[in-house]
Design a protein around this motif. Structure first.
Motif, short mmCIF file in Angstrom:
data_model
loop_
_atom_site.label_atom_id
_atom_site.label_comp_id
_atom_site.label_asym_id
_atom_site.label_seq_id
_atom_site.Cartn_x
_atom_site.Cartn_y
_atom_site.Cartn_z
N GLY A 198 -22.07 -16.69 50.86
CA GLY A 198 -22.46 -15.36 51.32
C GLY A 198 -23.85 -15.31 51.91
N ARG A 199 -24.24 -16.38 52.61
CA ARG A 199 -25.61 -16.45 53.15
C ARG A 199 -25.61 -16.73 54.65
NH1 ARG A 199 -28.77 -20.64 51.23
NH2 ARG A 199 -30.66 -19.37 51.36
N LEU A 200 -24.60 -16.27 55.38
CA LEU A 200 -24.53 -16.53 56.80
C LEU A 200 -25.70 -15.94 57.57
CD1 LEU A 200 -20.74 -16.19 57.74
CD2 LEU A 200 -22.16 -18.25 57.80
N ASP A 201 -26.36 -14.97 56.99
CA ASP A 201 -27.53 -14.39 57.66
C ASP A 201 -28.62 -15.41 57.89
OD1 ASP A 201 -27.62 -14.13 54.68
OD2 ASP A 201 -29.68 -13.50 55.10
N LYS A 202 -28.62 -16.51 57.13
CA LYS A 202 -29.63 -17.54 57.30
C LYS A 202 -29.53 -18.24 58.66
CE LYS A 202 -31.91 -17.06 53.56
NZ LYS A 202 -33.32 -16.60 53.65
N LEU A 203 -28.35 -18.13 59.28
CA LEU A 203 -28.19 -18.74 60.60
C LEU A 203 -29.01 -18.02 61.66
CD1 LEU A 203 -24.35 -19.50 60.61
CD2 LEU A 203 -26.23 -21.13 60.34
N ASP A 204 -29.43 -16.80 61.36
CA ASP A 204 -30.26 -16.05 62.30
C ASP A 204 -31.73 -16.47 62.25
OD1 ASP A 204 -28.07 -14.55 63.14
OD2 ASP A 204 -28.38 -13.03 61.57
N ASP A 205 -32.10 -17.19 61.19
CA ASP A 205 -33.49 -17.65 61.08
C ASP A 205 -33.73 -18.82 62.04
OD1 ASP A 205 -33.76 -15.79 59.10
OD2 ASP A 205 -33.65 -17.23 57.44
N ILE A 206 -34.74 -18.69 62.87
CA ILE A 206 -35.08 -19.75 63.81
C ILE A 206 -36.06 -20.72 63.15
CG2 ILE A 206 -36.10 -20.30 66.04
CD1 ILE A 206 -33.42 -18.82 66.17
N THR A 207 -35.67 -21.98 63.17
CA THR A 207 -36.54 -23.03 62.62
C THR A 207 -37.34 -23.65 63.76
OG1 THR A 207 -34.97 -23.53 60.84
CG2 THR A 207 -36.62 -25.21 61.37
N LEU A 208 -38.64 -23.57 63.66
CA LEU A 208 -39.51 -24.12 64.69
C LEU A 208 -39.60 -25.64 64.55
CD1 LEU A 208 -42.41 -21.49 64.60
CD2 LEU A 208 -40.46 -21.59 66.18
N PRO A 209 -39.91 -26.34 65.63
CA PRO A 209 -40.09 -27.79 65.53
C PRO A 209 -41.14 -28.13 64.48
CG PRO A 209 -40.03 -27.12 67.83
CD PRO A 209 -40.08 -25.85 67.02
N ALA A 210 -40.92 -29.21 63.79
CA ALA A 210 -41.84 -29.61 62.73
C ALA A 210 -43.21 -29.94 63.31
CB ALA A 210 -41.29 -30.82 61.99
N ASP A 211 -44.24 -29.53 62.60
CA ASP A 211 -45.61 -29.88 62.97
C ASP A 211 -45.92 -31.26 62.41
OD1 ASP A 211 -48.24 -30.12 63.55
OD2 ASP A 211 -48.92 -28.39 62.38
N ARG A 212 -45.78 -32.26 63.24
CA ARG A 212 -45.95 -33.64 62.77
C ARG A 212 -47.40 -33.96 62.41
NH1 ARG A 212 -41.08 -34.62 60.99
NH2 ARG A 212 -39.48 -34.35 62.59
N GLN A 213 -48.33 -33.13 62.84
CA GLN A 213 -49.72 -33.37 62.47
C GLN A 213 -49.95 -33.14 60.98
OE1 GLN A 213 -51.99 -30.86 65.10
NE2 GLN A 213 -52.12 -32.46 66.66
N THR A 214 -49.03 -32.40 60.34
CA THR A 214 -49.18 -32.15 58.90
C THR A 214 -48.56 -33.25 58.07
OG1 THR A 214 -47.11 -30.88 58.71
CG2 THR A 214 -49.08 -29.67 59.37
N ARG A 215 -47.89 -34.18 58.70
CA ARG A 215 -47.22 -35.27 57.99
C ARG A 215 -48.14 -36.47 57.95
NH1 ARG A 215 -44.94 -37.86 54.37
NH2 ARG A 215 -42.94 -38.89 54.63
N LYS A 222 -32.74 -23.33 54.04
CA LYS A 222 -32.16 -22.51 55.10
C LYS A 222 -30.76 -22.96 55.49
CE LYS A 222 -36.49 -21.31 57.46
NZ LYS A 222 -37.20 -21.35 58.77
N THR A 223 -30.42 -24.19 55.14
CA THR A 223 -29.19 -24.77 55.67
C THR A 223 -28.17 -25.09 54.58
OG1 THR A 223 -30.21 -26.98 55.60
CG2 THR A 223 -30.38 -25.75 57.67
N GLY A 224 -28.25 -24.39 53.49
CA GLY A 224 -27.24 -24.56 52.45
C GLY A 224 -27.28 -25.89 51.75
#
Length: 218
Positions: A189-206, A141-143
Motif C-alpha cells: 500500500g505504498r505506491l505513492d512512493k513512486l511519485d518521489d523523485i530520486t536525485l542522482p547520488a552526490d558522489r562527492q559525499t562518498r 523508497k523502493t520497497g
C-alpha cells in the motif's frame, strides 16, 4: 556475504614462482560458505602445492579473515610456521588478503581467490547480487529492492520501457527490478512512493576509501 571464486591454480603457480615455501590462510566465514576457502579447500591447495614442489609450512582458518585482531592472534600462535614460509597465500576475499597484509609486512601476501560481489545466499552454491554498497541507499523508497544493483541500467526513477513479460531487456534471465519494486510497493500500500523523485547520488559525499568508527558515531 562476500562471494568469491578460485583463481586458476596454474596461474597461481606462476605467481608463486621463486617461492619454495608457503603458509596458507583460509576463512571460516564467507569463503567457507562459498566452498573456496574452508578447510577442505585449504587442504586441497596444500596437496596441489606440495605436488608441484612447494613446501607448505602450515595453515590457519580464522573465523573471519577480515578481522585484523583475530588474524594477528592466530598468526602469532603459528609464528614459527609463518616465519619458515617465504610467502603467504590467502584463500579469502580481498578484504581478508589485506587484513593479513596489515599484520605481516615483511613477506609477500598473495590471493588465491577473486572477490566477485556482496551476495545473498539463495541456496548453497547459488548466490544473488542485490547490493552494491554504494553509500547512497534508496531502499526506503523502493520497497527494499535496490534498483542501483538489480536494474541493469541502475535507473533510480522507474523502468526504462524495455521489459518484456516482466524480464529485463538487457538480460532476459533477470526480472525487471522496477516491476518487482512496483509489485512490492503495491502489496504494501505504498505506491505513492513512486511519485518521489530520486536525485542522482552526490558522489562527492562518498569517501574512498571508506572508514567507519562506530564508537565516534555514538
Amino acid at each position: 556475504m562476500i562471494i568469491t571464486s578460485a583463481k586458476d591454480k596454474k596461474n597461481l603457480l606462476c605467481v608463486l614462482e621463486g617461492y619454495r615455501s608457503v603458509f596458507l590462510v583460509g576463512c571460516g566465514s564467507c569463503a567457507t560458505a562459498c566452498n573456496t576457502g574452508g578447510e577442505k579447500e585449504v587442504l586441497e591447495m596444500q596437496e596441489f602445492l606440495e605436488h608441484n614442489g612447494k613446501s607448505v609450512t602450515g595453515w590457519i582458518i580464522p573465523d573471519e579473515t577480515c578481522q585484523q585482531m583475530l588474524c594477528r592472534k592466530e598468526l602469532r600462535v603459528n609464528s614459527r610456521q609463518v616465519e619458515d614460509a617465504a610467502c603467504l597465500l590467502v584463500l579469502a576475499c580481498g578484504a581478508g588478503v589485506q587484513s593479513i597484509g596489515s599484520v605481516i609486512d615483511d613477506k609477500p601476501i598473495f590471493s588465491a581467490l577473486d572477490s566477485l560481489f556482496l551476495g545473498n545466499v539463495e541456496r548453497i552454491g547459488k548466490y544473488a547480487e542485490t547490493c552494491s554498497m554504494c553509500g547512497n541507499c534508496v531502499l526506503n523508497k523502493t520497497g527494499g529492492i535496490c534498483p542501483v544493483t538489480r536494474c541493469a541500467k541502475g535507473l533510480l526513477n522507474g523502468p526504462c520501457g524495455g521489459p518484456v513479460d516482466g524480464k529485463c531487456e538487457v538480460n532476459p534471465d533477470n526480472d525487471c527490478a522496477w516491476i518487482l519494486i512496483y509489485k512490492r510497493l503495491k502489496a504494501c500500500g505504498r505506491l505513492d512512493k513512486l511519485d518521489d523523485i530520486t536525485l542522482p547520488a552526490d558522489r562527492q559525499t562518498r569517501e574512498k576509501p571508506f572508514h567507519l568508527d562506530t564508537k565516534k558515531r555514538q
